[in-house]
Design a protein around this motif. Structure first.
Motif, PDB file in Angstrom:
ATOM      1  N   ASP A 170      -0.449  -1.261  -1.380  1.00 34.23           N
ATOM      2  CA  ASP A 170      -0.747  -1.541  -2.779  1.00 34.23           C
ATOM      3  C   ASP A 170       0.437  -1.210  -3.683  1.00 34.23           C
ATOM      4  O   ASP A 170       0.551  -1.746  -4.788  1.00 34.23           O
ATOM      5  CB  ASP A 170      -1.969  -0.731  -3.232  1.00 34.23           C
ATOM      6  CG  ASP A 170      -3.258  -1.217  -2.576  1.00 34.23           C
ATOM      7  OD1 ASP A 170      -3.264  -2.371  -2.094  1.00 34.23           O
ATOM      8  OD2 ASP A 170      -4.226  -0.431  -2.527  1.00 34.23           O
ATOM      9  N   LYS A 171       1.322  -0.334  -3.212  1.00 31.31           N
ATOM     10  CA  LYS A 171       2.465   0.083  -4.011  1.00 31.31           C
ATOM     11  C   LYS A 171       3.786  -0.486  -3.498  1.00 31.31           C
ATOM     12  O   LYS A 171       4.708  -0.733  -4.276  1.00 31.31           O
ATOM     13  CB  LYS A 171       2.560   1.606  -4.038  1.00 31.31           C
ATOM     14  CG  LYS A 171       1.356   2.314  -4.638  1.00 31.31           C
ATOM     15  CD  LYS A 171       1.538   3.825  -4.577  1.00 31.31           C
ATOM     16  CE  LYS A 171       0.339   4.555  -5.149  1.00 31.31           C
ATOM     17  NZ  LYS A 171       0.502   6.032  -5.086  1.00 31.31           N
TER      18      LYS A 171
ATOM     19  N   HIS B  83       4.058  -4.792  -7.254  1.00 30.58           N
ATOM     20  CA  HIS B  83       4.352  -3.577  -6.501  1.00 30.58           C
ATOM     21  C   HIS B  83       5.426  -2.764  -7.222  1.00 30.58           C
ATOM     22  O   HIS B  83       6.202  -3.296  -8.018  1.00 30.58           O
ATOM     23  CB  HIS B  83       4.823  -3.904  -5.082  1.00 30.58           C
ATOM     24  CG  HIS B  83       3.828  -4.674  -4.271  1.00 30.58           C
ATOM     25  ND1 HIS B  83       3.725  -6.051  -4.336  1.00 30.58           N
ATOM     26  CD2 HIS B  83       2.893  -4.254  -3.387  1.00 30.58           C
ATOM     27  CE1 HIS B  83       2.766  -6.454  -3.516  1.00 30.58           C
ATOM     28  NE2 HIS B  83       2.243  -5.386  -2.924  1.00 30.58           N
TER      29      HIS B  83
END
Length: 623
Positions: A125-126, A94
Motif C-alpha cells: 500500500d505504501k 504510493h
C-alpha cells in the motif's frame, strides 16, 4: 579484461570481497546521518507532492546513467500481465517506488525474488515495486512469475533500466515521492527485515525532502534500556556529565557493568551503539575519557563527536585515556559512537567506556598532557609515502594517445627494486589527519596499516609488505593505497609499484593497447628524471587467472558475444571482444551462461559452465 582493473572487477564479480556490492558507506550514527539531504532534489518550480513529471513517459536515453541524488524522468513500463505503469502514476498512489533489475538466468536474482515478494506484500500500500528484466521478454517473465508463485509486478525492461545499474545483478533502486533516486544496492537480499529497513526511512508524513541514503543499518535495537541513572553511575560517577541513551532505535545502547559501560553490538555487525550528552562547558575545560576496546582495525571504530563533527577516532585492541579541550564557552552536543562495519569479523567489536568526566584547572591540564602524541610531519592535510627501500624511481608512461593518460589518471608509478620482494616505507601525515583514521595498504597481502596502530618514529609510521611479480606467478605490479580517512575510502589514492623493469615492460606490452588489441601509437616509458630503461625484456607470465574463449565449430573466435558471470551473490554480463575475456581475482567459483551471440550463430540457452580458475572454451555453431 585487463589485470590493471582487477580491483574494479573484483567489486563487480565477487561482491563478497566488499560486503556484497554496496554503495559507498559513510561513518554514520543514524539513518539521517547515513544520508545527505539536499535542497535541490526536486526540479526548480515543482511543488513537492505535485506534478513533478512534465514530459511524456518513454525509455531513458541510451547514454543515460543515473546515480543516487538524480531526479529520475518519467517512464512507461509494460508488464507481463498486460498492465502499463508509469513512474508518475506509481508515485500518485504510493510513497516510494522500488525498481528491481533482474534476469531469469541470474541465480542470486531468482533466490531473492520470493523474499522480496513476501516483504512487498506487507508494504504494497505504501511501496510500489516493479521487477524488470533487460534479458527476458514478457512471455518468459510471465511464465517465470507463474512457475514461482510470485505476485509482485514484473515485466521485460522497456525503460532502459540498465541506466539505473552501476554494477551487476540483482540491482535494487529506490525512488522517493519527489522522483529522486535515493538508494542503490547490488546483490541479493534474503531477509524480509532488510527490505523493511530499506523502505522505512522514506515513508511517513515526516519525510518532507529528498534524502539520499548510502548505507542501511543492519538492525534496530528492540530490547530494554537500563535506567539512565545506572548508566551515569557506571560511566560518570562524579556527576559532572549526564549521559543518555540514543533516541533512534537504529542506534543501540550501552549497558552498565561493574567497571563502566559496554556496547550491546559486540556480536552485531553493521550496527552502531552510542551514548550522548549535552555539556555546558567553559573555555579550557576538558572532556576526559578512559576506554578499553577490541575493534577490527579499519573496519570498526569508537568515535568522539562534538556538535556533529568527529574529533577523534579509536580502533584496534587498545586501552587508554583521551582528553578533548572545549575551545570556548558554550553548550556542546557530545556523542560516543561505536561503528561496526558490515564486513568486520563477528569476533571483534568490544568497547568498554570506563570513565568520563568534565575536568577543569590542573586536572584538565594533566589530562591533556597525558594524551599520547602521534607523528604529524606534513604542514598541510596531505598524506605521503617515503620509500625506505633503496633505488626507488618514479616511472612515466607516454604515448601519442590521450587514452593512456585516461587509463593512468590518479595513479603514480614507481620502480621499487628489492631482492627479497619486500617494500619498506614511511607514511607521513598532516596535522589535520587523525592517526586512527589514516591508513595505507598493499593489495599483495591485504593488510591495512592504520597509522595509530603502526610502529612509528619521530616523523612517521613504518610499514612493509610483499611485492608481486610475474616471474613468481603474481601480478606485474603491486598497488599501494593511501587513505587519509578510512571513513571515506574514495578520498584515497593509489601508487603502482614494480619490482623490476621486466615487469614494467610486461605491463606496457599487455595493457597499453586500444580496444582492438593494438599498442597505443608511440607508447614509451622512462623514469621521471629522463633516464631510459636498461632493458626491453618482458617478464615471463605464470600468473593464475580466469579466461573465457568463444569459438565456432571451425575454431574461429566469435566476436561480440555476451556471457553472464555469476557468483553466489550477483551476476555481471560482459562482452567477449574478439571472442575473449579474462580477469584476475581471489579464488572464487563462477557460473557462466551465454546470453547472446552475433547474428548467424546459435547456442544452447540451457548450458551452464562452472569455473574455479584457468580457461573455459565455449563452442557455438555458425548457422
Amino acid at each position: 579484461m585487463k589485470r590493471f582493473f582487477r580491483i574494479v572487477l573484483a567489486c563487480l564479480l565477487c561482491p563478497a570481497l566488499l560486503s556484497g556490492c554496496k554503495g559507498p558507506s559513510a561513518d554514520t550514527s543514524d539513518s539521517q546521518a547515513e544520508s545527505s539531504a539536499f535542497e535541490n532534489s526536486v526540479p526548480e518550480g515543482v511543488i513537492p507532492g505535485g506534478d513533478i513529471f512534465m514530459e511524456d513517459p518513454g525509455p531513458f536515453a541510451e547514454d543515460m546513467a543515473y546515480s543516487p541524488g538524480d531526479h529520475v524522468e518519467n517512464f512507461r513500463a509494460e508488464l507481463c500481465d498486460g498492465t502499463v505503469v508509469t513512474l508518475k502514476t506509481l508515485l500518485q498512489d504510493h510513497e516510494l517506488v522500488m525498481i528491481n533489475v533482474w534476469a531469469t538466468w541470474c541465480n542470486p536474482c531468482v533466490m531473492e525474488l520470493p523474499v522480496m515478494n513476501a516483504a512487498w506484500e506487507q508494504y504494497k500500500d505504501k511501496v510500489a515495486l516493479v521487477a524488470l528484466s533487460p534479458y527476458d521478454d514478457n512471455e518468459a517473465v510471465a511464465q517465470f512469475r507463474t512457475e514461482n508463485g510470485l505476485t509482485l509486478p514484473m515485466g521485460a525492461d522497456t525503460i532502459g533500466a540498465d541506466s539505473l545499474v552501476q554494477e551487476g545483478y540483482p540491482t535494487t533502486v529506490l525512488i522517493d515521492r519527489f522522483g529522486t533516486y535515493v538508494y542503490y544496492e547490488c546483490g541479493m537480499i534474503l531477509d524480509e527485515e532488510e527490505f523493511f529497513r530499506m523502505w522505512e526511512p522514506f515513508l511517513g508524513e515526516d519525510y518532507t525532502e529528498s534524502r539520499v541514503v548510502y548505507s542501511m543499518s543492519e538492525s534496530r535495537y528492540t530490547g530494554e534500556y537500563c535506567p539512565e541513572q545506572q548508566l551515569n553511575d557506571a560511566l560518570c560517577p562524579d556527576g559532572s556529565i549526564t549521559f543518555r541513551h540514543p533516541e533512534d532505535p537504529a542506534l543501540w545502547p550501552f549497558m552498565p557493568q561493574e567497571d563502566g559501560i559496554i556496547n550491546t553490538t559486540e556480536q552485531q555487525d553493521g550496527a552502531d551503539a552510542a551514548v550522548t550528552a549535552t555539556i555546558t562547558a567553559t573555555a579550557g575545560q576538558v572532556l576526559a575519557l578512559d576506554y578499553s576496546i577490541d575493534l577490527e582495525p579499519g573496519m570498526d571504530y569508537l568515535s568522539l563527536s562534538v556538535n556533529g563533527e568527529e574529533v577523534k577516532g579509536f580502533t584496534g585492541t587498545v586501552q587508554g585515556s583521551y582528553a578533548w579541550e572545549f575551545p570556548e564557552d558554550g553548550t556542546y552536543e557530545v556523542m560516543l559512537l561505536v561503528t561496526k562495519d558490515e564486513v568486520s569479523s563477528p569476533e571483534a567489536g568490544f568497547c568498554l567506556l570506563k570513565k568520563a568526566a568534565l575536568l577543569s584547572g590542573e586536572e584538565a591540564a594533566a589530562a591533556l598532557a597525558a594524551v599520547e602524541e602521534t607523528p604529524h610531519s606534513l604542514a598541510d592535510i596531505d598524506m605521503e609515502v617515503e620509500f625506505l627501500t633503496g633505488g626507488v624511481k618514479e616511472i612515466i608512461i607516454t604515448a601519442d594517445s590521450r587514452e593512456v593518460a585516461q587509463v593512468l589518471d590518479g595513479f603514480t608509478l614507481w620502480l621499487v627494486p628489492s631482492p627479497d620482494k619486500t617494500v619498506r616505507y614511511r607514511t607521513l601525515i598532516g596535522e589535520e589527519l587523525d592517526a586512527a583514521r589514516a591508513a595505507t595498504g598493499l593489495d599483495s597481502d591485504g593488510v591495512l596499516h592504520v597509522c595509530s596502530l603502526t610502529e612509528a618514529d619521530e616523523t612517521g609510521y613504518l610499514c612493509e609488505g610483499p611485492l608481486s611479480c610475474v616471474e613468481e606467478g603474481g601480478y606485474e605490479s603491486t598497488y599501494l593505497y593511501l587513505f587519509p580517512n578510512t571513513a571515506d575510502m574514495g578520498l584515497g589514492r593509489v601508487m603502482m609499484l614494480f619490482v623490476n623493469e621486466e615487469n614494467v615492460n610486461y605491463f606496457v606490452d599487455m595493457y597499453m593497447r586500444d580496444d582492438n588489441g593494438n599498442p597505443f601509437p608511440g607508447i614509451h616509458w622512462e623514469y621521471a628524471d629522463g633516464t631510459q630503461p636498461s632493458t626491453t625484456d618482458i617478464a615471463a607470465s605464470t600468473a593464475p587467472g580466469y579466461e573465457i574463449f568463444m569459438i565456432d565449430q571451425d575454431g574461429q573466435p566469435v566476436d561480440g558475444a555476451m556471457v553472464n558471470i555469476c557468483t553466489d551473490d550477483a551476476c555481471s554480463p560482459v562482452v567477449l571482444e574478439g571472442g575473449y575475456f579474462s580477469w584476475d581475482s581471489d579464488p572464487c567459483t563462477y557460473v557462466i551462461h551465454v546470453l547472446a551471440v552475433p547474428e548467424g550463430y546459435s547456442f544452447d540457452e540451457t548450458a551452464e559452465y562452472t569455473m574455479t580458475g584457468g580457461a573455459l572454451t565455449i563452442i557455438i555453431h555458425r548457422d
